[in-house]
Design an enzyme around this catalytic site. Structure first.
Site, short mmCIF file in Angstrom:
data_model
loop_
_atom_site.label_atom_id
_atom_site.label_comp_id
_atom_site.label_asym_id
_atom_site.label_seq_id
_atom_site.Cartn_x
_atom_site.Cartn_y
_atom_site.Cartn_z
N GLU A 9 121.99 -26.11 -13.07
CA GLU A 9 123.42 -26.15 -12.76
C GLU A 9 123.99 -27.56 -12.70
O GLU A 9 125.11 -27.80 -13.14
CB GLU A 9 123.68 -25.44 -11.42
CG GLU A 9 123.53 -23.93 -11.53
CD GLU A 9 123.76 -23.24 -10.20
OE1 GLU A 9 124.75 -23.55 -9.53
OE2 GLU A 9 122.94 -22.39 -9.83
N ASP A 83 120.29 -21.83 -9.64
CA ASP A 83 119.87 -21.68 -8.24
C ASP A 83 119.33 -20.28 -7.95
O ASP A 83 119.80 -19.28 -8.53
CB ASP A 83 121.05 -21.96 -7.29
CG ASP A 83 121.36 -23.45 -7.20
OD1 ASP A 83 120.52 -24.26 -7.64
OD2 ASP A 83 122.44 -23.80 -6.68
N ASP A 85 119.78 -17.71 -6.09
CA ASP A 85 120.59 -16.85 -5.22
C ASP A 85 121.54 -16.05 -6.11
O ASP A 85 121.46 -16.11 -7.34
CB ASP A 85 121.35 -17.68 -4.17
CG ASP A 85 122.21 -18.77 -4.79
OD1 ASP A 85 122.47 -18.73 -6.02
OD2 ASP A 85 122.64 -19.68 -4.06
N GLU A 87 124.79 -16.32 -6.82
CA GLU A 87 125.62 -17.12 -7.72
C GLU A 87 124.78 -17.66 -8.87
O GLU A 87 125.22 -17.67 -10.03
CB GLU A 87 126.28 -18.27 -6.96
CG GLU A 87 127.36 -17.84 -5.97
CD GLU A 87 128.52 -17.10 -6.63
OE1 GLU A 87 129.01 -17.56 -7.68
OE2 GLU A 87 128.94 -16.07 -6.08
N TYR A 299 115.22 -25.46 -1.03
CA TYR A 299 116.56 -24.93 -1.33
C TYR A 299 117.36 -24.73 -0.05
O TYR A 299 116.81 -24.27 0.97
CB TYR A 299 116.45 -23.62 -2.10
CG TYR A 299 117.77 -23.15 -2.64
CD1 TYR A 299 118.54 -23.96 -3.47
CD2 TYR A 299 118.26 -21.89 -2.30
CE1 TYR A 299 119.77 -23.54 -3.95
CE2 TYR A 299 119.48 -21.45 -2.79
CZ TYR A 299 120.24 -22.28 -3.61
OH TYR A 299 121.46 -21.87 -4.08
N ARG A 301 120.26 -22.97 0.70
CA ARG A 301 121.04 -21.78 1.07
C ARG A 301 120.08 -20.62 1.31
O ARG A 301 119.60 -19.99 0.37
CB ARG A 301 122.06 -21.44 -0.02
CG ARG A 301 123.12 -22.54 -0.18
CD ARG A 301 124.08 -22.28 -1.32
NE ARG A 301 125.03 -23.37 -1.42
CZ ARG A 301 124.85 -24.48 -2.13
NH1 ARG A 301 123.73 -24.62 -2.82
NH2 ARG A 301 125.76 -25.43 -2.16
N HIS A 347 113.60 -16.63 -0.02
CA HIS A 347 113.41 -18.07 0.12
C HIS A 347 112.63 -18.40 1.38
O HIS A 347 112.52 -17.60 2.30
CB HIS A 347 114.76 -18.79 0.22
CG HIS A 347 115.63 -18.61 -0.98
ND1 HIS A 347 115.13 -18.55 -2.24
CD2 HIS A 347 116.97 -18.50 -1.08
CE1 HIS A 347 116.14 -18.40 -3.09
NE2 HIS A 347 117.25 -18.36 -2.42
#
Length: 700
Positions: A9, A83, A85, A87, A299, A301, A347
């Site tokens: 990203e 990432d 997740d 998104e 990570y 989040r 995670h």
């Protein structure tokens, strides 16, 4: 020789990963976030066709997309490493569409930390794009678009242009407005405490507090009760009737989830949620250390408190080698509690990637704020693997007649995890050597009147905690949600407190009266649970959207007809210099300003000057006015600027220090407001209480 293309990203992440993989066989490029999204110019959701989203390539991303297509065409393999997740999964799905990749192809890789081992391991374990995770993101995006794009125009029509409503932001604003209502409706309740100072037969001091009567705890509600107690205990000694000694453990903290990191960074470092996440992203993506780019933390989040076995082993080695064998909590004793709430993914918690890279050993490579946050994360993780701290507690109970007074002493027996994670200056409270049956001589009695406090306003830390407890939003949404409601001027900061503005209260009232379901805490939390169920493949995403939209459609039809237009103009005593009409305060795109009441015939406008009622302590002619910096931080300056360059972060009071002659200021902290001297060398010895922030008002 054809290379393998890896798409991430961010450019910073691309730079770090390319160094790990080497340029010989791999090319690493960045999508720079999303490449496709719903259009900004229209709703972009085909309601009549089962809520099909109408995605388009994001404007301004043409060059990025062109470069990615070019690289993909000449590559033998494409890996999507966005990432880990929702998104990130959605971005990979959109990239696969743009690059004509087969969704069933194993093109998706993910990693929890940006280290050489983690990247190479991920390359060896590609998988399919998880459509259930993508669908959960699509459901959230479409729901947010339907609510935002269909309710916001009503606010533009009935209040003013530029306003917005949102599934999470409106509920968050409502929480802050509701807290303000509680504060205004609060009625203080009087209560009293009685403190005693006594001496042992050896002349040692003991401080005790009133507990109760006849072996029962009682509250002292008024002065009459105080006087009765004082009359009964006057000139009498205290009999020591009970001494209880015990050890108490304080458990080591769990490693950070996203919300806990935001809360601790706010409380310990005074960071905003936005600042915390921005710096954490830098630490995650990589810092240049000794000519090598190193991702320093995992990570950022995550809802999980889980730690990998590998990370545990590395922390164990560090604790045994550097801190001491007795400080390590044996893994066999570390009982992993089952996480009671659903977590968005598998995670780990937020932790350092290399525990041997201590904060002080790499301090010279970090900015001041990067060091502060890394230090917090590193210490929290190491502490989570350490032994509990142990305290010796001594409880003393004394009597005068039927009245009970108590004292508590404490002494740290073993510091445990606090050797690493300790951000408070704790002092042992040692009681003198006392035995049951001893008599203490009463020296002094201090009755104190108090009043209960209203609930405290939310800070960013307490708001994040509340949002998490209520199940509103996700770790990735807390910081942008708070930023949005501040930028929209629904909420403003007073010190560290979040307070609703008049605009925020008006918009919340409109939404509550007309769209009550959609800013209801339970509805919003239930929606988050449904997104989780979509991700787990249990329900179809378009059904969730359809079920939510039907009552929204009906509410919109009623609201357009029933909501009356609100005039937010506020008339002032200031007269327009061109036509003689009164000036009014208006809301504009960039905040409040003053304009002539006679608009559009008279187009006179001027900036709104927020006077605080104090003359400038430097020139003594201009007025002190409240201003805001480019970053939105409040400061105080002189109205005669630039002739007078006076500036201060704290509000001048108009008073002068009787010791040094400097001007006095209001110093606002989390617990109180004090009037102090502006001269730092003088203010330590010249502090007086603000009458509106009495220490005696404590929350009962």
């Amino acid at each position: 020789m054809a290379k393998t293309l890896v798409i991430v990203e961010s450019p910073a992440k691309a730079k770090t990963i390319e160094k790990f993989l080497g340029k010989g066989h791999y090319t690493v490029k960045a999508s720079v976030g999303h490449v496709r999204d719903l259009p900004k110019s229209k709703l972009g959701v085909d309601i009549e066709n089962n809520f099909d989203p109408q995605y388009i390539n994001i404007r301004g991303k043409g060059d990025v997309i062109k470069e990615l297509k070019k690289e993909a065409k000449k590559s033998k393999k494409v890996y999507l490493a966005t990432d880990p997740d929702r998104e990130g999964e959605a971005i990979s799905w959109h990239l696969a569409h743009i690059l004509d990749l087969d969704e069933k192809d194993e093109c998706r890789i993910e990693f929890n930390e940006i280290t050489k081992d983690a990247i190479k391991k991920a390359i060896k374990s590609p998988r399919n794009i998880d459509i259930s995770v993508v669908d959960a993101q699509q459901a959230r995006r479409v729901l947010d678009r339907l609510l935002g794009y269909q309710i916001s125009p009503i606010l533009w029509l009935k209040v003013r242009k530029g306003l917005s409503a949102g599934r999470v932001q409106s509920v968050t604003t409502k929480l802050i407005c509701d807290r303000e209502k509680e504060i205004k409706a609060f009625i203080p309740v009087e209560y009293w405490t009685i403190d005693l100072e006594a001496k042992t037969s050896n002349g040692e001091d003991v401080s005790l507090k009133f507990y109760g009567k006849d072996n029962k705890k009682i509250e002292i509600e008024n002065e009459e009760m105080v006087n009765e107690i004082l009359s009964d205990i006057k000139d009498k000694d205290l009999d020591v009737v009970s001494i209880e000694s015990k050890s108490r453990k304080k458990a080591a903290p769990k490693p950070f989830t996203t919300s806990m990191l935001q809360q601790e960074a706010a409380n310990k470092l005074s960071f905003t949620t936005k600042k915390t996440m921005s710096i954490a992203q830098e630490l995650y993506e990589g810092i240049d250390i000794d000519k090598e780019t190193v991702g320093l933390i995992s990570y950022i989040r995550t809802d999980s408190k889980r730690i990998s076995d590998e990370a545990k082993e590395k922390s164990k080695a560090y604790i045994l080698d550097e801190i001491g064998e007795n400080y390590y909590k044996n893994t066999a004793e570390q009982k992993e509690k089952k996480e009671t709430k659903k977590v968005q993914d598998a995670h780990e918690a937020i932790r350092p990637t290399y525990v041997d890279k201590t904060p002080d050993s790499i301090k010279s490579y970090l900015s001041k704020d990067q060091y502060k946050l890394y230090n917090l994360i590193w210490r929290r993780f190491v502490a989570s693997q350490m032994e509990d701290s142990v305290f010796d507690i001594l409880n003393l109970e004394c009597q005068i007649g039927n009245y009970i007074f108590k004292a508590t002493g404490s002494k740290m027996k073993f510091d445990g995890y606090t050797k690493i994670y300790n951000f408070t200056d704790r002092e042992d409270k040692i009681l003198p050597d006392i035995k049951e049956g001893d008599v203490l001589n009463l020296e002094n009695i201090s009755p104190l009147q108090h009043f209960t406090n209203p609930p405290a306003r939310f800070t960013e830390a307490s708001l994040v905690k509340t949002l998490e407890e209520l199940g509103i939003g996700r770790p990735s949404t807390y910081a942008p949600t708070i930023t949005t409601i501040l930028n929209r001027e629904y909420v403003e900061k007073q010190g560290t407190s979040l307070c609703p503005t008049e605009l925020g209260i008006i918009v919340t009232d409109i939404l509550e009266n007309n769209f009550q379901k959609f800013i209801d805490v339970d509805f919003t939390a239930q929606m988050e649970n449904q997104l989780d169920e979509i991700e787990e493949g249990h329900i179809e995403w378009k059904k969730v959207v359809s079920d939510a939209y039907e009552p929204l459609r009906e509410a919109i039809e009623v609201a357009i007809e029933s909501i009356e237009k609100i005039n937010m103009d506020e008339e002032t005593d200031e007269i327009c210099e061109n036509c003689g009409e009164n000036m009014v305060i208006k809301y504009g795109r960039f905040g409040k300003f003053m304009a002539c009441k006679n608009y559009p015939e008279c187009k006179t406008t001027k900036p709104l000057v927020n006077k605080v009622g104090v003359k400038c302590p430097k020139c003594h002619e201009g007025d002190i006015i409240l201003r805001k910096s480019k970053k939105g931080k409040a400061f105080y300056g002189c109205s005669n600027y630039p002739e007078c360059d006076f500036i201060a972060w704290n509000k001048p009071t108009g008073e002068v220090c009787d010791k040094c002659g400097s001007y006095m200021i209001e110093k606002v902290t989390k617990s109180e407001t004090k009037i102090i001297c502006s001269d730092k060398d003088c203010n330590k010895g010249n502090i007086k209480e603000n009458k509106d922030a009495s220490d005696e008002k404590i929350e009962k």
